[in-house]
Every structure is written in C-alpha cells, then in structure tokens.
Design an enzyme around this catalytic site. Sequence first.
Site, mmCIF file in Angstrom:
data_model
loop_
_atom_site.group_PDB
_atom_site.id
_atom_site.type_symbol
_atom_site.label_atom_id
_atom_site.label_comp_id
_atom_site.label_asym_id
_atom_site.label_seq_id
_atom_site.Cartn_x
_atom_site.Cartn_y
_atom_site.Cartn_z
ATOM 1 C CG ASP A 187 -2.782 13.134 4.969
ATOM 2 O OD1 ASP A 187 -1.960 12.995 4.049
ATOM 3 O OD2 ASP A 187 -3.679 12.320 5.217
ATOM 4 C CG HIS A 207 -1.909 1.060 1.274
ATOM 5 N ND1 HIS A 207 -3.111 0.970 0.630
ATOM 6 C CD2 HIS A 207 -1.892 2.276 1.884
ATOM 7 C CE1 HIS A 207 -3.795 2.085 0.831
ATOM 8 N NE2 HIS A 207 -3.083 2.887 1.587
ATOM 9 C CD GLU A 245 -5.296 7.372 -0.556
ATOM 10 O OE1 GLU A 245 -4.196 7.766 -0.981
ATOM 11 O OE2 GLU A 245 -5.728 7.641 0.566
ATOM 12 C CG HIS A 287 -10.396 3.513 3.120
ATOM 13 N ND1 HIS A 287 -10.904 3.898 4.320
ATOM 14 C CD2 HIS A 287 -9.056 3.449 3.312
ATOM 15 C CE1 HIS A 287 -9.919 4.083 5.191
ATOM 16 N NE2 HIS A 287 -8.792 3.816 4.589
ATOM 17 C CG ASN A 288 -10.856 -1.126 -2.499
ATOM 18 O OD1 ASN A 288 -11.616 -0.171 -2.641
ATOM 19 N ND2 ASN A 288 -9.900 -1.420 -3.365
ATOM 20 C CG HIS A 289 -8.612 -5.043 1.929
ATOM 21 N ND1 HIS A 289 -8.035 -4.560 0.788
ATOM 22 C CD2 HIS A 289 -8.531 -6.385 1.851
ATOM 23 C CE1 HIS A 289 -7.608 -5.589 0.061
ATOM 24 N NE2 HIS A 289 -7.910 -6.708 0.676
ATOM 25 C CB SER A 311 -6.376 -0.891 -4.083
ATOM 26 O OG SER A 311 -6.939 -1.882 -3.246
ATOM 27 C CD GLU A 363 -3.268 2.957 8.773
ATOM 28 O OE1 GLU A 363 -4.423 2.969 8.298
ATOM 29 O OE2 GLU A 363 -2.313 2.347 8.252
ATOM 30 C CB SER A 364 -5.674 8.010 15.415
ATOM 31 O OG SER A 364 -5.728 7.030 16.414
ATOM 32 C CE1 TYR A 375 0.524 3.403 -5.133
ATOM 33 C CE2 TYR A 375 1.934 4.471 -3.518
ATOM 34 C CZ TYR A 375 0.716 4.348 -4.140
ATOM 35 O OH TYR A 375 -0.328 5.164 -3.780
#
Lengths: 736, 233
Positions: free
Chosen positions: A268, A49, A93, A95-97, A533, A312-313, A52
């Site tokens: 970020d 992720h 971007e 956010h599949n899983h 992804s 990953e807050s 790459y």
Amino acid sequence: MIRNEPRITPELIAEHGLKADEYDRILKLIGREPSLTELGIFSAMWNEHCSYKSSKVHLRTLPTKGPWVIQGPGENAGVIDVGDGLACVFKMESHNHPSYIEPYQGAATGVGGILRDVFTMGARPIACLNALSFGSPLHPKTRHLVSGVVAGIGGYGNSFGVPTVGGSVRFHARYDGNCLVNAMAVGIARKDQIFYAAASGVGMPIVYLGSKTGRDGIHGASMASAEFGEDSEGKRPTVQVGDPFSEKLLLEACLEIMQKGCVIAIQDMGAAGLTCSAVEMGAKGDLGVTLDLDKVPCREEGMSAYEMMLSESQERMLMVLKPEKEKEAEAIFRKWGLDFAVVGETTPTKRFIVRHGGDVMADLPIKELGDQAPEYKRPFVHAAKLKEVDAESVQAPVGIVEALGKLLATPDLCSKRWVWEQYDHVILGNTVQRPGGDAAVVRIEDGPKGLALATDVTPRYCEADPFEGGKQAVAECWRNLTAVGARPLAVTDNLNFGNPERPEIMGQFVGCIRGIAEACKALDFPVVSGNVSLYNETNGRAILPTPSIGGVGLIDDFKKSATLAFKRADEAILLVGETTGWLGQSMYLREICGREEGGPPPVDLTEERENGDFVRALILDGTATAAHDLSDGGLLVGLAEMAMALGIGADLSAAPSDIPAHAHWFGEDQARYLVTVRTAQVDAVLARAKAANVPVWMIGKTGGDTLTLAGERPILVTILRERFEAWLPTYMAGEL
Amino acid sequence: MKAAVLVFPGINRERDMARTLRLISGRDPAIIWHAETELPANTDLVVIPGGFSYGDYLRCGAIAARSPIMDAVRAYAAKGGLVLAVCNGFQIACEAGLLPGVLMRNARLKFICRDIFLKVERSDTPFTRGYNAGQVIRVPTAHGEGNYTADADTIARLEGEGRVIFRYVAPDGTRDPTFNVNGSTNAIAGIINERGNVLGMMPHPENHVEAAIGPTDGRGLFAGLVEALDRAA
C-alpha cells in the site's frame, strides 16, 4: 543524464530533515550530487518514521517468534495462525502529528492507513481498536481534539464498514500540544493466501491502483519526524484527506483480484507514498524498479516528479501483477470505478529509476535506499529510580466511599461511552463483547472461534520507571485478554516517545523496550508488528512515554468468553492475586491526594502467568460467572465496574488489618483479577487455587442494589453509575 | 424465500443482511450489483441494506437512488413486490420516491451506535407479523443521519393511515424524548408505503438475530417475512 535544478544547498538539505552527515552518506552512496527528486526520495526513505534509524537497534531485541507466528515485523502487518486454515493479520500505527494539526482528517487517515496495511496482506478487516491520549481536560484545545479525533475515527471506520470494538482514552497535561492517536486493525485471511511486498520476476508490470495522486500529504512522514513548535498549525497542508468510500472499493477490488490469482506482490502507499512502496517491493525482491510517472493518474495537472514521489494521497496501492492476468485485473478495478494504470516494471538492475516527461528524474541503488539508511546508537541515560511511596504515610483526605465516587468521575476512569457510541461496533454481526469490558471479543467467521482484542499502556508508570512500565503494559494487555477467557497469542506495539536525540528520552525508550521484551518473553506473547513514533514534543516538552500494546488472543469457543458484569445475587466474589496496597503512581494518589509520586507497582511475570492461567481455566470450564482484571483505580474501582454493568450490588468484607483501608481498596498491585463463582463452588475453587499456588480470597458476595463495605455507609450502584457515565458527556458539552 | 440484496458502491452491511437471510430462510440471497437493470426472476423480497453508498458525500442515498437497478426496483414495488430498506437503504428508498420524507442529520449531530427500543405499532404487515402490536423490541442503530422528517401533511397522513410501523420508545414502551435517539419527528423509526409492501427503517434488525452474539429481537422481522412469503406461495 539527470537535470539538476534547483541546486542542492545546505538550506534545502536541512528543509528535507537531513543532517549534514546524512547528506554526506548520500553523496558517497551515489557518487554525485542528487537531483531534487532524489533528495526528496532520500528524505522520505531516511526520515525517522520510515527508517526507524534511532529505534532499529533496540527493536531487534524484542521477541518476535513463536510456533503460531507466520509473519513477524517487517511486512505491512504481523500474521499469526489461528487454526482452521485461517490467519489473523494485525498491526497498530500512530497518526499523532497529523491528528493534532487536523484532528478529523488526521485520525481518519490513521484508520485508513492501518486498514490498508491489513488488507494489503489479503485479509478482510474484521475489527478496529485505538489508543488515544489527550492533554489536560483544562487545556483549551482538548475538547476540540477529542471531538475531532473521535469523529474522524468513526467517520472512516463506520463508512468503510469495520466495527471499532475497543480501545483506551486517557488525559494528561503532558499531551497538551501533542495528542496521540494510535489505530489498530485486525483482519482474517486464509493462511495459504497471504500476500507480501516482495516483487519477483523481471519485466513484470507494476500497477498503480486506487485513488488519484494529488498534492496532499507531501512531506507528511518528514513532518511526523520532527518536533512541534509554535508554528505547528502552519503544517496543515501536510495532512492528507481521507476517503473511506474509495478505501471500501479498494478493499473489495483488491480481495477480488487476489482471489482470482492475479497478484505477485502488493504494497500500500502509506507514508512517503509511491517512493516507499516501489522501493520496498523492489528491494525485498532483489529487483530493480523503473517507474514512468507520465502514467500515474493525477488529480491535477502539472505535478512534478518530486511531488508525485512524495505525495501521501490516500487510498492507493502498488501491485506487481501476473502479466497474463492484467486484463482480468483491470476489468475488476474498472467495475469498482477505481484507477488502474501500469506505471512501471521490474528490472534485473537493482536500480530505482524514475522517468518523467522524457527525462530520468532519479536513478538510485534500490537496496541501499532502504538497507543503507543511517542507523543510530543514540546515547541514553536511565533516570534514577523513584522512591517507593509508603502506604502508611499517605493520609486519606476523604472516606473510602467518597473517594470511589470521585475516582469513577475522573477523566481517566470514567465511562468512555461518549466515545465508542460514535463508532459502529456491531457491523458484520460478529461482535460478541462490545466496548466497555476488559477486551473486545469478535467471532471469527461463523465461529466457534473468537478473537479477544485489547489495547493497553499506563504512561504514568512508564514515566516513573520505564522498565516496569514496559512490562506492565504487556502484562495488563495479557491480563485483559485472559479476563475474557482467551489465550493471549501476540502483540503489536506502537511506541510513542519524545525526541530521541535527548539521552533521557532515549533512556525511556530503551527502558520500556527492555520491559516489553522481558514481559513478552515470559508470557510467550511475541511482538509481530509495530510502529515507532518519536519526536512527540512541543516546545521541548515531551509526552509521557507511551508504548501502546495491542494484543490478540484466541478463544476456541466464543460462547465461553466471560464478561465483567455481576450476573446474579448471592454469588461469591473472589480476589485472585496478592494485595499489598501499592499506592505509588496510583490513580488514588494522583486524583484524590493530588500527588504524582513514587515508583509504579512492580510486575512479577511468574505470578502474572500463574494467576492468569488459573483465571482462564475457571472461565473456560464454566466455574467463573464473571471475571475482571484489576488495573487503574485498584480493587474497589474494579468491583464498582462489575456492579455497574448490570446494576447488581455487593457486600464486601473489611480491609485486612495490616494494610491501610484506602491502600487496600485503591492500591494498584499487579497480577490481580476478580471473579465470581456460585457459593457452592467456593471451597472447590479455593482448593484448586491452593494446589496451583495461586493466592485467592473470598472478599464478599453479590446482591442488592448497593456496594456495601463493612463499616462504611452503603452506596447505591445507580449513583455510582450516574457519576461514572456523566463526566465525559458533561465535559464535552462544555459544562465543566 | 428468494431474496435479492442490492449492492451499491459504499454499501457495507450487505454481508450482515445476507447472513441473516440465510440463517432464517435457509437460502442464500442473490447479490445484485447496482449497474444491473433487472432483478432475478421470481424475486420475492428486495433488500436495500445499510452502508454509505457513494460515501454519503452528496445527500444520503441521492446517487444510489438514481442507479440503473432502482428503475427495476420501482417497477417491482409498483407490482406489489416486497422491499425492505434498512438504514442507508431507507435513505435510498426515500430518495428514490418509494417512501415519503427524508432522513436528516441526527439531532445531536453525531453518529450513534447504540441498542435502542422500538415499539412495533402494527403486526398486520408482512414485515411485522412475527411481532405483536405494541411489542417493544431491542435492536441496534448505527447512523449519523436518521432524523426522519416530512412536511406536516405527510406526517399527518402517515399517522392517520397507520403507516408508522416502528417508533423509538423507552424500554417500557412509553414515548420519551430522551429515547428518540436521532430526534425524528414523532419518534418515527420505520414507515411503510401506501400499499404496504415497502418498509423503510433506520435500526438494524439484521444484527440482532443470534443468541450467541446478543439479543435476538430482530429475528421476528425476518421470520415473519419468511412465513408471509411461504403462505403466499
């Protein structure tokens, strides 16, 4: 001296998703056994992720430059020049899983993450889009996933205060067990006020901003870099929880301190949180970074260095501040009620040093953490080309009109109103074209310029022929932007595929990239940002290859943008582009004949360009009164969509004799558009078309309340609309 | 017009509202932070805009209603000052005791963003003088909690005193439950207080004011306010 507890065992290495040879690479790089915190940092930086590692070598082949490109891939988002001293910042971007495991929070934090990517660069977000792929409607989890994902996207975007103006939703059994949630955000910044991640200057304060750090999302990026098995539900604790309220405050506070000139660099905290953001800021600026974790605002006591570095807050930022502006910046953050803490500084050493409780927990070479990540040239095989489907050989099981009614009520072609009505698509007061058209159009500031935005891909084409499918995804996006009158400028790509360690999956990936590259080059439509992804598989079954393309186009006067609705009776309907009746991989073949077969329609990029430029000119000079691109479902579905929009029917000529009628009406030949013009202008338009070498035919006239095909029974537009609107709400109510 | 637009953390339609006020009155409104304790002198309209104040994590509007600035707004309203409260603003006004009743989750439990039709019940208020009584206007809604309700006595009073200003109706103006977008009691979309100087409404007239963007039925509310204030001045 770094304490080494617990001992690093092969099991621990495997748990971190690192292969034996990757671990050897770590040993060579640092010359000793890593601490647990260091192992965590490596696993965060070197997973698929973040690194790459399987895709990089191919991504380099994409065209990324153009005179209007200010920033291509490699930053938080891509940046293009839209004139008047303004820049458009955008990215898509996945956010599949997380969305499969916990649909509401997974989708919500997907939106939150992409919004942060955009405002980190100094842009105020002005629109969101998304591309969603769900499993078969018959699968027992699909309703739950659709419901949760849509609510999550809405829950975050609505509260944050950005309009969600467009997107796409599809269903296919190959997404059972692995839905796709691709979120795109678009923002506007002053061209001379764009902020980047690279730190500069030694001894500069590194400041932590936003929400506190908790134990959520630890290993999120690693989870996203592995296949799913039966135990995927057990991974719920790796999904973060979104707080759009904090994000809205973070947005306002960040833009305020940027405007006050406090910021040297900003990043970020997204995937791999504090680790990834701190390393990137240092590495990009050729500087070392020292972090003091005792200063990090934490949600709970007793968090270890390992947990803090991998949390990953959400809604957090890292910033390098101008030291003289520290007090001013702090006051702004306090006003917005956000945490503000100096947690480290830049150093001349190019080392990434993490201290906690008086101990050094990590001491690593900062450049190598990113640059020396493994890079794989994974073996790939291209699948054999599928045989073309001969339209003559396809028997029509039902009449043309009946087939149309059925197609409009299929999960992929039906109205997605049920979805987009849950998204605030009018906030900010700039939405010129709302969801439901070819592309959304939003005004830039007070105008007159507007941006056209769309997301596209046809995964069944990509599966059947990755190269043509990749081309088609780009071409369709370009066409959608063109169909509202915009000049397509650049794309963001979100490449969703299965396990790259399988050569056939890698073959799909390589084929799609080649197709995307070719189309982007031919259409002057560079890729400026994106996301990959991989490992979208459950129990060894991969998703359909799904390279979502998010496109941005510019229209100089948004008032000139075209919509797809027939506007009034007695206007001529013109078909632009060649129709051969291509049924391979068409919706008709799949939904009406029950066959998923054949090669997809080929894309001729020269024709795409010529036909598109012709249509755009007709729109901009006011000749076209409506415009629509043709894609899924073909000509008759396109005509029905134009009729249903305002309830105006049409009289249509019969199919030409050299093509079977069902292939004429439902074939999915590319590079085609429908436009309407006043009847008095038909001759002039046909003459212009001839001069431009663009094939155009008049195929009918608008008017009445039915769609009437020569030789067929007329069908009321209201009946078509009922069918078109009914499927999704009925399905979601559990009544199908 | 000297308008003041309140901003609480999480409010997100303040820019839409400020732009509309500027467009129609020709004057920028003052933007007032929730921590302030006073309104600017000579304010002649207070606007509580839409959004998700404090994330709507507690009951909608409950925290904002207890902000320092709301004491000043209550005092201002008590003296007859005009207050326009839209969407989250309506929820805040109810929680602050400026208006009766409460906004609950939409009957279908989903956020809904859709153009809806409102019947303007009265044109003799400062907020609706730009419309005719009985006129149907088209404006967007964008909310998850707009289902207005109150105890039976309060509803009876609101109806009896003609304090229901906007109602969700079919495009032809008839009452039809399918057009009551959020399930509000008596299809109530907007009400005024007893004195007639505080209006709360769920839909967003501020988003329908520019012909280049879409319908302009929201203009009447703001144009009427400007006219009412000019006349008073």
